[in-house]
Design a protein around this motif. Sequence first.
Motif, mmCIF file in Angstrom:
data_model
loop_
_atom_site.group_PDB
_atom_site.id
_atom_site.type_symbol
_atom_site.label_atom_id
_atom_site.label_comp_id
_atom_site.label_asym_id
_atom_site.label_seq_id
_atom_site.Cartn_x
_atom_site.Cartn_y
_atom_site.Cartn_z
ATOM 1 N N MET A 97 0.825 -1.191 0.000
ATOM 2 C CA MET A 97 0.000 0.000 0.000
ATOM 3 C C MET A 97 0.871 1.257 0.000
ATOM 4 N N LYS A 98 1.928 1.218 0.807
ATOM 5 C CA LYS A 98 2.814 2.375 0.865
ATOM 6 C C LYS A 98 3.529 2.574 -0.469
ATOM 7 N N MET A 99 3.833 1.462 -1.141
ATOM 8 C CA MET A 99 4.518 1.542 -2.416
ATOM 9 C C MET A 99 3.630 2.228 -3.466
ATOM 10 N N LYS A 100 2.326 1.878 -3.462
ATOM 11 C CA LYS A 100 1.395 2.507 -4.389
ATOM 12 C C LYS A 100 1.300 4.002 -4.110
ATOM 13 N N LEU A 101 1.287 4.376 -2.862
ATOM 14 C CA LEU A 101 1.197 5.770 -2.474
ATOM 15 C C LEU A 101 2.435 6.544 -2.920
ATOM 16 N N ILE A 102 3.596 5.943 -2.781
ATOM 17 C CA ILE A 102 4.843 6.583 -3.194
ATOM 18 C C ILE A 102 4.873 6.756 -4.720
ATOM 19 N N VAL A 103 4.494 5.716 -5.447
ATOM 20 C CA VAL A 103 4.496 5.771 -6.902
ATOM 21 C C VAL A 103 3.503 6.824 -7.405
ATOM 22 N N LEU A 104 2.316 6.844 -6.814
ATOM 23 C CA LEU A 104 1.320 7.823 -7.215
ATOM 24 C C LEU A 104 1.773 9.249 -6.926
ATOM 25 N N SER A 105 2.388 9.452 -5.771
ATOM 26 C CA SER A 105 2.856 10.807 -5.439
ATOM 27 C C SER A 105 3.987 11.246 -6.368
ATOM 28 N N LEU A 106 4.868 10.321 -6.766
ATOM 29 C CA LEU A 106 5.924 10.656 -7.719
ATOM 30 C C LEU A 106 5.346 11.001 -9.094
ATOM 31 N N LEU A 107 4.374 10.218 -9.528
ATOM 32 C CA LEU A 107 3.751 10.483 -10.816
ATOM 33 C C LEU A 107 3.051 11.842 -10.827
ATOM 34 N N MET A 108 2.387 12.167 -9.735
ATOM 35 C CA MET A 108 1.678 13.445 -9.663
ATOM 36 C C MET A 108 2.657 14.613 -9.606
ATOM 37 N N SER A 109 3.773 14.436 -8.934
ATOM 38 C CA SER A 109 4.715 15.544 -8.825
ATOM 39 C C SER A 109 5.442 15.811 -10.144
ATOM 40 N N PHE A 110 5.697 14.769 -10.942
ATOM 41 C CA PHE A 110 6.390 14.959 -12.216
ATOM 42 C C PHE A 110 5.445 15.218 -13.384
ATOM 43 N N SER A 111 4.158 15.055 -13.194
ATOM 44 C CA SER A 111 3.226 15.260 -14.301
ATOM 45 C C SER A 111 3.096 16.738 -14.664
ATOM 46 N N GLY A 112 3.404 17.627 -13.754
ATOM 47 C CA GLY A 112 3.288 19.055 -14.019
ATOM 48 C C GLY A 112 4.457 19.622 -14.789
ATOM 49 N N LEU A 113 5.552 18.904 -14.913
ATOM 50 C CA LEU A 113 6.703 19.416 -15.642
ATOM 51 C C LEU A 113 6.421 19.422 -17.135
ATOM 52 N N SER A 114 6.860 20.453 -17.775
ATOM 53 C CA SER A 114 6.623 20.573 -19.209
ATOM 54 C C SER A 114 7.958 20.644 -19.942
ATOM 55 N N TYR A 115 8.109 19.791 -20.914
ATOM 56 C CA TYR A 115 9.310 19.785 -21.740
ATOM 57 C C TYR A 115 8.969 20.236 -23.165
ATOM 58 N N ALA A 116 7.977 21.116 -23.289
ATOM 59 C CA ALA A 116 7.526 21.551 -24.616
ATOM 60 C C ALA A 116 8.566 22.454 -25.268
ATOM 61 N N LEU A 117 8.477 22.489 -26.588
ATOM 62 C CA LEU A 117 9.386 23.317 -27.364
ATOM 63 C C LEU A 117 8.851 24.741 -27.459
ATOM 64 N N ALA A 118 9.719 25.681 -27.716
ATOM 65 C CA ALA A 118 9.300 27.064 -27.920
ATOM 66 C C ALA A 118 8.568 27.157 -29.256
ATOM 67 N N VAL A 119 7.368 27.690 -29.231
ATOM 68 C CA VAL A 119 6.542 27.718 -30.428
ATOM 69 C C VAL A 119 6.834 28.940 -31.287
ATOM 70 N N ASP A 120 7.627 29.877 -30.814
ATOM 71 C CA ASP A 120 7.862 31.085 -31.582
ATOM 72 C C ASP A 120 9.017 30.960 -32.577
ATOM 73 N N GLU A 121 9.661 29.821 -32.638
ATOM 74 C CA GLU A 121 10.746 29.601 -33.588
ATOM 75 C C GLU A 121 10.342 28.507 -34.576
ATOM 76 N N TRP A 122 10.398 28.833 -35.866
ATOM 77 C CA TRP A 122 9.965 27.908 -36.899
ATOM 78 C C TRP A 122 11.063 27.698 -37.930
ATOM 79 N N ASN A 123 11.100 26.519 -38.502
ATOM 80 C CA ASN A 123 11.929 26.226 -39.667
ATOM 81 C C ASN A 123 11.015 26.244 -40.882
ATOM 82 N N TYR A 124 11.437 26.895 -41.941
ATOM 83 C CA TYR A 124 10.634 26.984 -43.159
ATOM 84 C C TYR A 124 11.369 26.314 -44.309
#
Length: 119
Positions: free
Chosen positions: A1-28
Amino acid sequence: MKMKLIVLSLLMSFSGLSYALAVDEWNYKEVTGDLKPSPGCKDKEVAIKKVEKKPDSFKGYSRFKKYSNLLCENMGYGWTLDKVIDEGKIVCDECGGDYTGKYRCQAVNVTVNCKQVAR
């Protein structure tokens, strides 16, 4: 049970991180190609109407827009149509056999400007 709680808390804490690219730079990139021919063999006026840039009267569907976008998508993942530079010209070929007097048309030498988010 504790293991599930730890895994869920880790998933929730890292789900907010964004590794998106900058949308204002384009290749044409400019691409020139031929679009797919009109479906079937029809009268010349009808076949030309199917290939023109103007959308058909129903639901705004446009073969020209769809297949010019495919010119960009064929370059690889992430490429999309930015604008049409040159609509090219419409070339019609007569269908043979049972379809004498019927035509199949296509837009040739269409030049489009494609864009992709810079990596």
